[in-house]
Design an enzyme around this catalytic site. Structure first.
Site, PDB file in Angstrom:
ATOM      1  N   HIS A   1     -11.227 -83.019  20.793  1.00  0.00           N
ATOM      2  CA  HIS A   1     -12.260 -83.369  19.657  1.00  0.00           C
ATOM      3  C   HIS A   1     -12.273 -83.378  18.232  1.00  0.00           C
ATOM      4  O   HIS A   1     -12.213 -81.547  18.379  1.00  0.00           O
ATOM      5  CB  HIS A   1     -13.746 -83.598  19.789  1.00  0.00           C
ATOM      6  CG  HIS A   1     -14.628 -82.551  19.615  1.00  0.00           C
ATOM      7  ND1 HIS A   1     -16.003 -82.891  20.633  1.00  0.00           N
ATOM      8  CD2 HIS A   1     -14.625 -81.124  19.400  1.00  0.00           C
ATOM      9  CE1 HIS A   1     -16.290 -81.231  20.701  1.00  0.00           C
ATOM     10  NE2 HIS A   1     -15.837 -81.315  19.238  1.00  0.00           N
TER      11      HIS A   1
ATOM     12  N   ASP B   1     -20.960 -83.748  10.876  1.00  0.00           N
ATOM     13  CA  ASP B   1     -21.369 -84.301  11.468  1.00  0.00           C
ATOM     14  C   ASP B   1     -22.321 -84.242  12.118  1.00  0.00           C
ATOM     15  O   ASP B   1     -23.171 -82.955  11.411  1.00  0.00           O
ATOM     16  CB  ASP B   1     -20.971 -84.375  13.096  1.00  0.00           C
ATOM     17  CG  ASP B   1     -20.006 -83.034  13.406  1.00  0.00           C
ATOM     18  OD1 ASP B   1     -19.476 -82.129  12.526  1.00  0.00           O
ATOM     19  OD2 ASP B   1     -18.903 -82.571  14.024  1.00  0.00           O
TER      20      ASP B   1
ATOM     21  N   GLU C   1     -15.318 -87.454  20.468  1.00  0.00           N
ATOM     22  CA  GLU C   1     -14.864 -87.189  21.490  1.00  0.00           C
ATOM     23  C   GLU C   1     -13.721 -87.766  21.629  1.00  0.00           C
ATOM     24  O   GLU C   1     -13.597 -89.124  21.736  1.00  0.00           O
ATOM     25  CB  GLU C   1     -16.261 -87.151  22.827  1.00  0.00           C
ATOM     26  CG  GLU C   1     -17.011 -86.362  22.135  1.00  0.00           C
ATOM     27  CD  GLU C   1     -16.883 -85.128  22.176  1.00  0.00           C
ATOM     28  OE1 GLU C   1     -16.150 -84.778  22.830  1.00  0.00           O
ATOM     29  OE2 GLU C   1     -18.048 -84.553  22.756  1.00  0.00           O
TER      30      GLU C   1
END
Ligand code: F6R
Length: 239
Positions: free
Chosen positions: A136, A67, A141
């Site tokens: 998460h 990410d 999330e």
């Protein structure tokens, strides 16, 4: 899903590093998924130490970061790419190190580009994960669907509150992340949680049935996922 609880951090990270090495030895042109954050720092340190001691080469290994914050370039001091560079890339001879571009002009295209890159590399062989205190994984999330794919997401207030400030003009409010289904497509997964602050998330994610309220819970159905815990993070887990 296999759960392992360790008495100390050294044995936990040694064991996780050994799992990574074993897997790469079996398949040199390995594709490794990397998380950022505090949790994997000791794992990356062990990988560096062990590879130097054993003269182990990563020259056929490709890495994909999980990410990235939106609004910053890869070379921003707080980017996840920079984090992996500081902890791994500058020490090890990886073939390629890929990351999502948080400064892309079109995030949809960036996510498509990244998924295709993972696919053309043969798919992830092993994904390394940490877990947020809200359950998460990556920037998936609470509320993330099991079928979610690589996408632009809004960061929860809880996640935003944990973002280190000094190097940011403005705290990121969004991120790009591999989705839950991308993570589940990885052939193997290592998820690590250490410390008492993770005990609640570990319990909620792994002691109860899968739920999008705790995205890490979706890992329960993965056939080759190992949960590495210390005594503190395992404190509330009912197995
Ligand atoms: C980082 C990431 C996050 C972290 C999680 C735990 O790439 O994907 O999901 O793994 O927020 O962060 P730490 O390890 O800092 O507690």
């Amino acid at each position: 899903m296999k759960t392992e609880v360790f008495n100390n951090l050294n044995s936990l990270f040694l064991s996780a590093a050994q799992e990574v090495f074993r897997a790469i030895r079996l398949k040199p042109n390995f594709v490794l998924g990397l998380a950022a954050g505090k949790t994997p720092v000791l794992l990356y340190k062990k990988l560096v130490e062990m590879s130097l001691a054993q003269k182990f080469s990563f020259s056929q290994v490709t890495t994909f970061n999980l990410d990235e914050y939106v609004g910053i370039t890869k070379d921003h001091p707080e980017s996840f790419y920079k984090f992996t560079q500081e902890h791994l890339f500058k020490f090890l001879d990886f073939k390629r190190t890929e990351g999502l571009n948080g400064a892309a002009t079109n995030f949809k295209n960036e996510c498509i580009r990244y998924e295709e890159l993972v696919q053309h590399s043969g798919g992830l062989d092993l994904q390394i994960l940490g877990i947020g205190t809200n359950g998460h994984i990556g920037f998936n999330e609470p509320g993330s669907e099991k079928s979610s794919r690589t996408r632009l997401v809004n960061l929860s207030p809880e996640t935003q509150a944990k973002i280190p400030h000094p190097n940011f003009e403005k705290t990121p409010t969004q991120g790009l992340t591999l989705g839950i289904s991308n993570i589940l497509e990885s052939k193997n997964i290592i998820i690590i949680a250490t410390g008492a602050t993770k005990a609640e998330a570990v319990k909620n994610s792994f002691s109860a049935i899968e739920s999008k309220n705790y995205p890490a819970s979706f890992l329960q159905s993965h056939p080759h996922c190992t949960l590495y815990l210390d005594q503190d993070s395992a404190r509330l887990l009912k197995v």
